[in-house]
Design an enzyme around this catalytic site. Structure first.
Site, PDB file in Angstrom:
ATOM      1  N   SER A 123      -7.243  -4.343   6.617  1.00  0.00           N
ATOM      2  CA  SER A 123      -6.102  -4.245   5.702  1.00  0.00           C
ATOM      3  C   SER A 123      -5.637  -2.814   5.539  1.00  0.00           C
ATOM      4  O   SER A 123      -4.565  -2.577   4.990  1.00  0.00           O
ATOM      5  CB  SER A 123      -6.501  -4.751   4.313  1.00  0.00           C
ATOM      6  OG  SER A 123      -6.977  -6.056   4.367  1.00  0.00           O
ATOM      7  N   HIS A 144      -2.978  -7.272  11.985  1.00  0.00           N
ATOM      8  CA  HIS A 144      -3.171  -7.580  10.561  1.00  0.00           C
ATOM      9  C   HIS A 144      -2.447  -8.872  10.198  1.00  0.00           C
ATOM     10  O   HIS A 144      -1.220  -8.900  10.078  1.00  0.00           O
ATOM     11  CB  HIS A 144      -2.646  -6.389   9.736  1.00  0.00           C
ATOM     12  CG  HIS A 144      -2.862  -6.520   8.267  1.00  0.00           C
ATOM     13  ND1 HIS A 144      -2.052  -5.939   7.340  1.00  0.00           N
ATOM     14  CD2 HIS A 144      -3.807  -7.189   7.555  1.00  0.00           C
ATOM     15  CE1 HIS A 144      -2.474  -6.233   6.120  1.00  0.00           C
ATOM     16  NE2 HIS A 144      -3.542  -6.993   6.240  1.00  0.00           N
ATOM     17  N   GLU A 156       1.222  -7.851  11.239  1.00  0.00           N
ATOM     18  CA  GLU A 156       1.570  -6.426  11.262  1.00  0.00           C
ATOM     19  C   GLU A 156       0.703  -5.802  12.361  1.00  0.00           C
ATOM     20  O   GLU A 156      -0.526  -5.868  12.284  1.00  0.00           O
ATOM     21  CB  GLU A 156       1.220  -5.845   9.883  1.00  0.00           C
ATOM     22  CG  GLU A 156       1.598  -4.424   9.636  1.00  0.00           C
ATOM     23  CD  GLU A 156       1.274  -4.010   8.169  1.00  0.00           C
ATOM     24  OE1 GLU A 156       0.264  -4.487   7.601  1.00  0.00           O
ATOM     25  OE2 GLU A 156       2.035  -3.210   7.615  1.00  0.00           O
ATOM     26  N   ASN A 194       0.387  -3.233   2.717  1.00  0.00           N
ATOM     27  CA  ASN A 194      -0.565  -2.905   1.641  1.00  0.00           C
ATOM     28  C   ASN A 194      -0.283  -1.551   0.988  1.00  0.00           C
ATOM     29  O   ASN A 194      -0.659  -1.324  -0.159  1.00  0.00           O
ATOM     30  CB  ASN A 194      -1.999  -2.980   2.162  1.00  0.00           C
ATOM     31  CG  ASN A 194      -2.466  -4.423   2.237  1.00  0.00           C
ATOM     32  OD1 ASN A 194      -2.012  -5.254   1.460  1.00  0.00           O
ATOM     33  ND2 ASN A 194      -3.333  -4.728   3.178  1.00  0.00           N
TER      34      ASN A 194
HETATM   35  P1  NAI Z   1     -14.394 -12.631   3.502  1.00  0.00           P
HETATM   36  O1  NAI Z   1     -15.332 -11.982   2.558  1.00  0.00           O
HETATM   37  O2  NAI Z   1     -13.788 -13.942   3.155  1.00  0.00           O
HETATM   38  O3  NAI Z   1     -15.100 -12.815   4.950  1.00  0.00           O
HETATM   39  C1  NAI Z   1     -15.791 -11.801   5.628  1.00  0.00           C
HETATM   40  C2  NAI Z   1     -16.823 -12.469   6.531  1.00  0.00           C
HETATM   41  O4  NAI Z   1     -17.382 -11.471   7.404  1.00  0.00           O
HETATM   42  C3  NAI Z   1     -17.997 -13.090   5.753  1.00  0.00           C
HETATM   43  O5  NAI Z   1     -18.136 -14.446   6.138  1.00  0.00           O
HETATM   44  C4  NAI Z   1     -19.203 -12.248   6.171  1.00  0.00           C
HETATM   45  O6  NAI Z   1     -20.403 -13.010   6.283  1.00  0.00           O
HETATM   46  C5  NAI Z   1     -18.776 -11.736   7.547  1.00  0.00           C
HETATM   47  N1  NAI Z   1     -19.405 -10.480   7.952  1.00  0.00           N
HETATM   48  C6  NAI Z   1     -19.569  -9.355   7.216  1.00  0.00           C
HETATM   49  N2  NAI Z   1     -20.136  -8.394   7.977  1.00  0.00           N
HETATM   50  C7  NAI Z   1     -20.327  -8.939   9.217  1.00  0.00           C
HETATM   51  C8  NAI Z   1     -20.860  -8.438  10.449  1.00  0.00           C
HETATM   52  N3  NAI Z   1     -21.302  -7.186  10.571  1.00  0.00           N
HETATM   53  N4  NAI Z   1     -20.877  -9.261  11.530  1.00  0.00           N
HETATM   54  C9  NAI Z   1     -20.432 -10.541  11.430  1.00  0.00           C
HETATM   55  N5  NAI Z   1     -19.920 -11.062  10.285  1.00  0.00           N
HETATM   56  C10 NAI Z   1     -19.860 -10.265   9.208  1.00  0.00           C
HETATM   57  O7  NAI Z   1     -13.271 -11.523   3.802  1.00  0.00           O
HETATM   58  P2  NAI Z   1     -11.758 -11.742   4.286  1.00  0.00           P
HETATM   59  O8  NAI Z   1     -10.880 -11.847   3.100  1.00  0.00           O
HETATM   60  O9  NAI Z   1     -11.722 -12.789   5.330  1.00  0.00           O
HETATM   61  O10 NAI Z   1     -11.450 -10.312   4.932  1.00  0.00           O
HETATM   62  C11 NAI Z   1     -11.937  -9.969   6.211  1.00  0.00           C
HETATM   63  C12 NAI Z   1     -11.128  -8.804   6.762  1.00  0.00           C
HETATM   64  O11 NAI Z   1      -9.742  -9.166   6.792  1.00  0.00           O
HETATM   65  C13 NAI Z   1     -11.228  -7.514   5.925  1.00  0.00           C
HETATM   66  O12 NAI Z   1     -11.145  -6.414   6.799  1.00  0.00           O
HETATM   67  C14 NAI Z   1      -9.972  -7.603   5.061  1.00  0.00           C
HETATM   68  O13 NAI Z   1      -9.537  -6.345   4.619  1.00  0.00           O
HETATM   69  C15 NAI Z   1      -8.988  -8.219   6.054  1.00  0.00           C
HETATM   70  N6  NAI Z   1      -7.845  -8.920   5.455  1.00  0.00           N
HETATM   71  C16 NAI Z   1      -8.000  -9.671   4.313  1.00  0.00           C
HETATM   72  C17 NAI Z   1      -6.907 -10.324   3.764  1.00  0.00           C
HETATM   73  C18 NAI Z   1      -7.052 -11.153   2.524  1.00  0.00           C
HETATM   74  O14 NAI Z   1      -6.030 -11.541   1.938  1.00  0.00           O
HETATM   75  N7  NAI Z   1      -8.259 -11.470   2.089  1.00  0.00           N
HETATM   76  C19 NAI Z   1      -5.567 -10.243   4.380  1.00  0.00           C
HETATM   77  C20 NAI Z   1      -5.545  -9.487   5.599  1.00  0.00           C
HETATM   78  C21 NAI Z   1      -6.641  -8.826   6.095  1.00  0.00           C
END
Ligand code: NAI
Length: 295
Positions: A123, A144, A156, A194
């Site tokens: 993000s 993104h 993005e 963002n």
């Molecule tokens: P989330 O917390 O729902 O999921 C993250 C997942 O990554 C978890 O299932 C976790 O177990 C896994 N994980 C963590 N470290 C790991 C590793 N080293 N190897 C393998 N798996 C690992 O988070 P979310 O919301 O899906 O965000 C993920 C990424 O997407 C972040 O970089 C966030 O900034 C980005 N993002 C999030 C948005 C949102 O609205 N939540 C929108 C756009 C981008």
């Protein structure tokens, strides 16, 4: 390097809110998807929610029954980075922490074939710095997506300092193959969306923290007063308060302006584990923990 139409195998790392939606999109576009998460429970939840989402689309007539079942079959859960060795494109969607992402990019660079494109769904974190952890910075790019990926129309794309024109063109056409519109950002903290959105969410927290109004009135004010589909506090819950806080910290340190300093109330909620809808409680309380919200 594969062109967009040649991208046949896609690795998705992180099966949370974003990774599961990205995996769904890639599978529906005909790619073989390798889905990896450090937490096996996240993988099971992701497969259940992707299957339910695709079946809902089929029930609404937006997808044939056969296409729905074929898409589900195209997703394979894997348990190590080594399993991604044949991917043409890897999309990373793990936790928003630069050191953790960099470590993963070092591993991906070693394991994946030399032609593979490595994309991050970050993000806010610098693509140039993630790329510098690899020996192929020209093949590293920001892709993104927005939450939830199957519904939101935008991707993005962020070019790092060394991202090649060929990689940009391939990822742009691949994004269009997923049915998305594309915008392109230079590699500055928070990119386009963002950079603008998070200060508004932070200001909504300040308004709540300093007692300007109730959470409901802050959200209703922005919904009805500025025609936003969701109020900023509700949106923060939907994004994940941990993600909002991480992005604000990147903006604050990267742009060096106190206006990006995270509101103490947001910090406190994250410290308390009130991470938003995905944990069942954030600014608001939700009935039950959910990994994502889908059509
Ligand atoms: P989330 O917390 O729902 O999921 C993250 C997942 O990554 C978890 O299932 C976790 O177990 C896994 N994980 C963590 N470290 C790991 C590793 N080293 N190897 C393998 N798996 C690992 O988070 P979310 O919301 O899906 O965000 C993920 C990424 O997407 C972040 O970089 C966030 O900034 C980005 N993002 C999030 C948005 C949102 O609205 N939540 C929108 C756009 C981008």
């Amino acid at each position: 390097m594969a062109t967009a139409s040649e991208i046949a195998a896609v690795g998705v790392i992180g099966a949370g809110q974003m990774g599961s939606g990205i995996a769904q999109l890639a599978a529906a576009a005909g790619c073989a998807v390798l889905l990896l998460d450090a937490d096996p429970a996240a993988l099971s939840l992701a497969v259940a929610s992707i299957s339910a989402s695709l079946r809902r689309l089929a029930a609404k007539g937006q997808l044939s029954q056969a296409a729905c079942e074929d898409s589900i079959k195209r997703i394979r859960c894997v348990s190590t980075v080594q399993d991604l060795r044949d991917a043409d494109l890897v999309i990373e969607a793990i936790v928003e922490k630069e050191d953790v992402k960099k470590k993963l990019f070092v591993e991906l660079d070693k394991i994946t074939k030399s032609s593979a494109i490595l994309a991050s769904n970050t993000s806010s974190i610098s693509i140039t710095r993630l790329a510098s952890a690899t020996r192929r910075p020209s093949q590293v790019i920001g892709m993104h997506f927005f939450n939830p990926p199957p519904i939101m129309k935008l991707i993005e794309i962020i070019r790092g300092a060394d991202t090649s024109d060929e990689v940009f063109a391939a990822v742009k056409s691949f994004s269009e193959r997923l049915g998305k519109s594309v915008i392109c950002s230079q590699d500055y903290p928070g990119f386009i969306v963002n950079r603008i959105l998070m200060p508004m969410i932070n200001e909504a927290f300040w308004a709540l923290y300093t007692g300007v109004a109730t959470k409901e009135d802050i959200d209703t004010g922005m919904k009805l007063g500025t025609n936003h589909p969701m109020g900023p506090l509700q949106l923060a819950d939907f994004i994940g308060l941990d993600v909002c806080l991480s992005v604000l910290r990147v903006l604050h340190s990267g742009l060096g302006d106190n206006k990006y300093s995270p509101c103490p109330l947001l910090v406190q909620y994250v410290d308390a584990g009130r991470l938003g809808k995905k944990r069942g409680v954030g600014v608001y309380s939700y009935g039950q923990k959910s990994s994502s919200v889908r059509p």
